[in-house]
Design an enzyme around this catalytic site. Structure first.
Site, PDB file in Angstrom:
ATOM      1  N   ASP A  13       0.863  -1.164   0.000  1.00 41.71           N
ATOM      2  CA  ASP A  13       0.000   0.000   0.000  1.00 41.71           C
ATOM      3  C   ASP A  13       0.911   1.230   0.000  1.00 41.71           C
ATOM      4  O   ASP A  13       2.053   1.163   0.471  1.00 41.71           O
ATOM      5  CB  ASP A  13      -0.907  -0.008   1.230  1.00 41.71           C
ATOM      6  CG  ASP A  13      -1.853   1.176   1.249  1.00 41.71           C
ATOM      7  OD1 ASP A  13      -2.510   1.439   0.220  1.00 41.71           O
ATOM      8  OD2 ASP A  13      -1.931   1.855   2.290  1.00 41.71           O
ATOM      9  N   ARG A  14       0.438   2.335  -0.538  1.00 39.93           N
ATOM     10  CA  ARG A  14       1.283   3.530  -0.634  1.00 39.93           C
ATOM     11  C   ARG A  14       1.251   4.359   0.655  1.00 39.93           C
ATOM     12  O   ARG A  14       2.246   4.468   1.361  1.00 39.93           O
ATOM     13  CB  ARG A  14       0.826   4.388  -1.829  1.00 39.93           C
ATOM     14  CG  ARG A  14       1.779   5.532  -2.143  1.00 39.93           C
ATOM     15  CD  ARG A  14       1.200   6.467  -3.177  1.00 39.93           C
ATOM     16  NE  ARG A  14       0.285   7.404  -2.527  1.00 39.93           N
ATOM     17  CZ  ARG A  14      -0.358   8.382  -3.165  1.00 39.93           C
ATOM     18  NH1 ARG A  14      -0.224   8.530  -4.468  1.00 39.93           N
ATOM     19  NH2 ARG A  14      -1.148   9.191  -2.503  1.00 39.93           N
ATOM     20  N   ASP A  15       0.083   4.934   0.964  1.00 41.60           N
ATOM     21  CA  ASP A  15      -0.045   5.871   2.087  1.00 41.60           C
ATOM     22  C   ASP A  15      -0.095   5.118   3.412  1.00 41.60           C
ATOM     23  O   ASP A  15      -0.958   4.274   3.622  1.00 41.60           O
ATOM     24  CB  ASP A  15      -1.299   6.729   1.922  1.00 41.60           C
ATOM     25  CG  ASP A  15      -1.314   7.489   0.600  1.00 41.60           C
ATOM     26  OD1 ASP A  15      -0.225   7.812   0.097  1.00 41.60           O
ATOM     27  OD2 ASP A  15      -2.410   7.750   0.069  1.00 41.60           O
ATOM     28  N   ASP A  21       1.349   8.908   5.665  1.00 43.20           N
ATOM     29  CA  ASP A  21      -0.036   9.182   5.289  1.00 43.20           C
ATOM     30  C   ASP A  21      -0.411  10.589   5.737  1.00 43.20           C
ATOM     31  O   ASP A  21      -0.455  10.885   6.919  1.00 43.20           O
ATOM     32  CB  ASP A  21      -0.962   8.155   5.946  1.00 43.20           C
ATOM     33  CG  ASP A  21      -2.382   8.214   5.428  1.00 43.20           C
ATOM     34  OD1 ASP A  21      -2.745   9.204   4.758  1.00 43.20           O
ATOM     35  OD2 ASP A  21      -3.140   7.268   5.689  1.00 43.20           O
ATOM     36  N   GLN A  57      -6.810   5.484  -4.930  1.00 41.99           N
ATOM     37  CA  GLN A  57      -6.672   6.937  -5.004  1.00 41.99           C
ATOM     38  C   GLN A  57      -8.020   7.564  -5.350  1.00 41.99           C
ATOM     39  O   GLN A  57      -8.209   8.163  -6.408  1.00 41.99           O
ATOM     40  CB  GLN A  57      -5.584   7.320  -6.013  1.00 41.99           C
ATOM     41  CG  GLN A  57      -4.186   6.939  -5.571  1.00 41.99           C
ATOM     42  CD  GLN A  57      -3.795   7.604  -4.266  1.00 41.99           C
ATOM     43  OE1 GLN A  57      -3.973   8.802  -4.084  1.00 41.99           O
ATOM     44  NE2 GLN A  57      -3.271   6.824  -3.334  1.00 41.99           N
ATOM     45  N   CYS A  94      -5.910   2.821  -8.277  1.00 45.39           N
ATOM     46  CA  CYS A  94      -7.326   2.821  -8.632  1.00 45.39           C
ATOM     47  C   CYS A  94      -7.858   4.231  -8.416  1.00 45.39           C
ATOM     48  O   CYS A  94      -7.852   4.721  -7.284  1.00 45.39           O
ATOM     49  CB  CYS A  94      -8.099   1.829  -7.762  1.00 45.39           C
ATOM     50  SG  CYS A  94      -9.890   1.984  -7.969  1.00 45.39           S
ATOM     51  N   LYS A 113      -9.334  -1.750  -3.856  1.00 47.15           N
ATOM     52  CA  LYS A 113      -9.210  -2.682  -2.731  1.00 47.15           C
ATOM     53  C   LYS A 113     -10.431  -2.515  -1.825  1.00 47.15           C
ATOM     54  O   LYS A 113     -10.845  -1.392  -1.606  1.00 47.15           O
ATOM     55  CB  LYS A 113      -7.920  -2.397  -1.943  1.00 47.15           C
ATOM     56  CG  LYS A 113      -6.663  -2.675  -2.729  1.00 47.15           C
ATOM     57  CD  LYS A 113      -5.386  -2.367  -1.943  1.00 47.15           C
ATOM     58  CE  LYS A 113      -5.113  -0.888  -1.870  1.00 47.15           C
ATOM     59  NZ  LYS A 113      -3.870  -0.530  -1.200  1.00 47.15           N
TER      60      LYS A 113
END
Length: 190
Positions: A13-15, A21, A57, A94, A113
């Site tokens: 996961d990114r954030d 985050d 996103q 996304c 997700k």
């Protein structure tokens, strides 16, 4: 027909996992990649895993950030990690949300997700062996996406989001940060 080699990957996961985050990301100057993330990514990269970010996103669907700005931020992430000798295989995102926003991005999709669409697409595009791959996330929807994609293991890490006990139990393990998750993955692969 000769089948091409498939590679193990770490889906991230990114954030809250790779970067700090800060909510909907609109200011690239606020981008922070914490040292435990750098350390963990470096260790996983050196161990031969493909590193792929998979990120919802919905700020795009909500009109809070333009898609071009998300891509610009992703280019910055690639560049920073490259300076640390870490190669990302890809970033898949996304832009959709089923109800929030208006227009083409306000749809039910298979990529958001907990659906496994981003992981499945990345596996096809980058020759990934899902059965020997992992997901590291900071929300239950991340863990569900990894399970739904048939990954070997899912790792939930601490975050600013409330994580319930049953959500921790659904993950293969629960870690403090990306570096600790990398340690768990490397130990379980020996």
């Amino acid at each position: 027909m000769i089948e091409s080699k498939k590679y193990p990957a770490i889906f991230l996961d990114r954030d809250g996992v790779v970067i700090k985050d800060v909510g909907y990301f609109t200011d690239p100057t606020k981008l922070v990649i914490p040292s435990p993330s750098i350390n963990g990514l470096r260790r996983l990269h050196k161990a031969g895993f493909k590193l792929i970010i998979v990120t919802n996103q919905s700020g795009i669907a909500r009109g809070l950030i333009a898609e071009k700005d998300v891509k610009f931020l992703h280019n910055i992430i690639f560049a920073i990690l490259n300076k640390h000798q870490i190669t990302l295989t890809g970033i898949v995102y996304c832009p959709h949300h089923p109800t929030a926003g208006e227009g083409e991005y306000t749809i039910e999709c298979q990529c958001r997700k907990p659906n496994p669409g981003m992981i499945i697409d990345a596996a096809q595009n980058f020759n990934i062996d899902l059965k020997n791959s992992y997901l590291i996330g900071d929300r239950f929807s991340d863990i569900e996406a990894g399970i739904n994609a048939g990954l070997k293991s899912t790792i939930l890490i601490k975050s600013k989001h409330k994580i319930l006990d049953y959500e921790k139990k659904c993950a293969s393990t629960y870690c403090d940060d990306l570096d600790q998750a990398a340690e768990w993955i490397l130990a379980s692969n020996n």
